[in-house]
Design a protein around this motif. Structure first.
Motif, PDB file in Angstrom:
ATOM      1  N   UNK A 110       0.797  -1.123  -0.058  1.00  0.00           N
ATOM      2  CA  UNK A 110       0.037  -0.081  -0.097  1.00  0.00           C
ATOM      3  C   UNK A 110       0.817   1.518   0.062  1.00  0.00           C
ATOM      4  N   UNK A 111       0.575   2.125  -0.953  1.00  0.00           N
ATOM      5  CA  UNK A 111       1.192   3.460  -0.873  1.00  0.00           C
ATOM      6  C   UNK A 111       0.367   4.564  -1.595  1.00  0.00           C
ATOM      7  N   UNK A 112      -0.299   5.158  -0.763  1.00  0.00           N
ATOM      8  CA  UNK A 112      -1.184   6.520  -1.341  1.00  0.00           C
ATOM      9  C   UNK A 112      -2.273   5.683  -1.930  1.00  0.00           C
ATOM     10  N   UNK A 113      -2.621   5.951  -3.188  1.00  0.00           N
ATOM     11  CA  UNK A 113      -3.479   5.397  -3.638  1.00  0.00           C
ATOM     12  C   UNK A 113      -3.265   4.286  -4.761  1.00  0.00           C
ATOM     13  N   UNK A 114      -2.051   3.579  -4.502  1.00  0.00           N
ATOM     14  CA  UNK A 114      -1.505   2.318  -5.329  1.00  0.00           C
ATOM     15  C   UNK A 114      -1.658   1.386  -4.320  1.00  0.00           C
ATOM     16  N   UNK A 115      -2.422   0.299  -4.498  1.00  0.00           N
ATOM     17  CA  UNK A 115      -2.463  -1.023  -4.029  1.00  0.00           C
ATOM     18  C   UNK A 115      -2.007  -2.116  -4.609  1.00  0.00           C
ATOM     19  N   UNK A 116      -1.676  -3.076  -4.058  1.00  0.00           N
ATOM     20  CA  UNK A 116      -0.994  -4.334  -4.645  1.00  0.00           C
ATOM     21  C   UNK A 116      -1.556  -5.683  -3.916  1.00  0.00           C
ATOM     22  N   UNK A 117      -2.608  -6.311  -4.393  1.00  0.00           N
ATOM     23  CA  UNK A 117      -2.924  -7.491  -3.565  1.00  0.00           C
ATOM     24  C   UNK A 117      -2.098  -8.643  -4.154  1.00  0.00           C
ATOM     25  N   UNK A 118      -1.829  -9.357  -3.115  1.00  0.00           N
ATOM     26  CA  UNK A 118      -1.153 -10.837  -3.565  1.00  0.00           C
ATOM     27  C   UNK A 118      -1.884 -11.988  -2.912  1.00  0.00           C
ATOM     28  N   UNK A 119      -2.026 -12.904  -3.729  1.00  0.00           N
ATOM     29  CA  UNK A 119      -2.315 -14.037  -3.193  1.00  0.00           C
ATOM     30  C   UNK A 119      -1.871 -15.420  -4.051  1.00  0.00           C
ATOM     31  N   UNK A 120      -1.764 -16.456  -3.490  1.00  0.00           N
ATOM     32  CA  UNK A 120      -1.102 -17.842  -4.490  1.00  0.00           C
ATOM     33  C   UNK A 120      -2.274 -18.262  -5.412  1.00  0.00           C
ATOM     34  N   UNK A 121      -3.500 -17.723  -5.448  1.00  0.00           N
ATOM     35  CA  UNK A 121      -4.416 -18.141  -6.410  1.00  0.00           C
ATOM     36  C   UNK A 121      -5.379 -16.911  -6.946  1.00  0.00           C
ATOM     37  N   UNK A 122      -6.076 -17.128  -8.026  1.00  0.00           N
ATOM     38  CA  UNK A 122      -6.754 -16.068  -8.528  1.00  0.00           C
ATOM     39  C   UNK A 122      -8.076 -16.097  -7.798  1.00  0.00           C
ATOM     40  N   UNK A 123      -8.475 -17.154  -7.247  1.00  0.00           N
ATOM     41  CA  UNK A 123      -9.828 -17.365  -6.165  1.00  0.00           C
ATOM     42  C   UNK A 123      -9.406 -16.227  -4.811  1.00  0.00           C
ATOM     43  N   UNK A 124      -8.209 -16.281  -4.451  1.00  0.00           N
ATOM     44  CA  UNK A 124      -7.805 -15.435  -3.256  1.00  0.00           C
ATOM     45  C   UNK A 124      -7.723 -14.110  -3.697  1.00  0.00           C
ATOM     46  N   UNK A 125      -7.169 -13.780  -5.102  1.00  0.00           N
ATOM     47  CA  UNK A 125      -7.134 -12.342  -5.454  1.00  0.00           C
ATOM     48  C   UNK A 125      -8.638 -11.905  -5.547  1.00  0.00           C
ATOM     49  N   UNK A 126      -9.307 -12.443  -6.184  1.00  0.00           N
ATOM     50  CA  UNK A 126     -10.854 -11.976  -6.423  1.00  0.00           C
ATOM     51  C   UNK A 126     -11.488 -12.000  -4.973  1.00  0.00           C
ATOM     52  N   UNK A 127     -11.224 -12.740  -3.929  1.00  0.00           N
ATOM     53  CA  UNK A 127     -11.515 -12.667  -2.693  1.00  0.00           C
ATOM     54  C   UNK A 127     -11.182 -11.243  -2.038  1.00  0.00           C
ATOM     55  N   UNK A 128      -9.833 -10.879  -2.134  1.00  0.00           N
ATOM     56  CA  UNK A 128      -9.400 -10.084  -1.647  1.00  0.00           C
ATOM     57  C   UNK A 128      -9.773  -8.422  -2.249  1.00  0.00           C
ATOM     58  N   UNK A 129     -10.017  -8.593  -3.557  1.00  0.00           N
ATOM     59  CA  UNK A 129     -10.521  -7.449  -4.375  1.00  0.00           C
ATOM     60  C   UNK A 129     -11.896  -7.260  -4.002  1.00  0.00           C
ATOM     61  N   UNK A 130     -12.678  -8.093  -3.776  1.00  0.00           N
ATOM     62  CA  UNK A 130     -14.079  -7.894  -3.466  1.00  0.00           C
ATOM     63  C   UNK A 130     -14.316  -7.175  -2.121  1.00  0.00           C
ATOM     64  N   UNK A 131     -13.239  -8.019  -0.975  1.00  0.00           N
ATOM     65  CA  UNK A 131     -13.212  -7.262   0.310  1.00  0.00           C
ATOM     66  C   UNK A 131     -12.635  -5.965   0.396  1.00  0.00           C
ATOM     67  N   UNK A 132     -11.690  -5.705  -0.360  1.00  0.00           N
ATOM     68  CA  UNK A 132     -11.268  -4.325  -0.558  1.00  0.00           C
ATOM     69  C   UNK A 132     -12.203  -3.419  -1.045  1.00  0.00           C
ATOM     70  N   UNK A 133     -12.877  -3.642  -2.010  1.00  0.00           N
ATOM     71  CA  UNK A 133     -13.877  -2.885  -2.603  1.00  0.00           C
ATOM     72  C   UNK A 133     -15.019  -2.509  -1.838  1.00  0.00           C
ATOM     73  N   UNK A 134     -15.326  -3.670  -0.971  1.00  0.00           N
ATOM     74  CA  UNK A 134     -16.461  -3.333   0.100  1.00  0.00           C
ATOM     75  C   UNK A 134     -16.067  -2.387   1.241  1.00  0.00           C
ATOM     76  N   UNK A 135     -14.805  -2.493   1.723  1.00  0.00           N
ATOM     77  CA  UNK A 135     -14.366  -1.961   2.749  1.00  0.00           C
ATOM     78  C   UNK A 135     -14.082  -0.493   2.448  1.00  0.00           C
TER      79      UNK A 135
END
Length: 139
Positions: A17-42
């Motif tokens: 995380x830096x300012x408005x740049x965010x990198x979500x890392x996970x071992x699978x696309x399922x995990x990235x999708x989960x984190x992306x949805x969680x990040x959007x909702x939050x």
């Protein structure tokens, strides 16, 4: 920021995380999708938004044996897949190479040199101003 990022960080901080740049890392696309949805909702719960136009992903699969669904989506829309992306001035590549980063840094320095050389070659510009300009360009 800790309150906004608490849910996506988990036990080990794999999110950059830096300012408005965010990198979500996970071992699978399922995990990235989960984190992306969680990040959007939050973000939305705090009155912020996630730019769907600027959201991209890069898949780094260094083992040839993994065959999984590689699609990443946000609210049912496919997220654009990239082979490289820039984060904090560095170019990251999906193939674990550094040639794009090196090329990017060389081109950036040549641009700085071209900007400075116009001042350096101008006889009307005082020497003191030339030194100051060079120091600013390459700081």
């Amino acid at each position: 920021m800790d309150e906004v990022t608490r849910d996506i960080q988990g036990d080990i901080s794999w999110c950059l995380l830096f300012a408005d740049d965010v990198v979500l890392v996970d071992e699978s696309s399922v995990g990235v999708n989960r984190k992306l949805q969680l990040w959007r909702r939050t973000l939305e719960s705090k009155g912020f938004g996630l730019s769907r136009r600027k959201t991209e992903y890069m898949m780094c699969d260094f083992s040839a044996t993994r065959h999984e669904d590689r699609d990443v989506s946000l609210d049912g829309q496919m997220v654009a897949q990239k082979d490289t992306f820039r984060y904090l001035g560095s170019m990251l590549q999906k193939d674990d190479e550094i040639d794009e980063d090196v090329r990017h840094k060389i081109l950036a320095r040549w641009l700085k040199w071209r900007q400075a050389s116009g001042i350096l070659c101008d006889r009307r510009v005082p020497q003191k101003l030339k030194v100051s300009s060079i120091e600013q360009q390459f700081a």
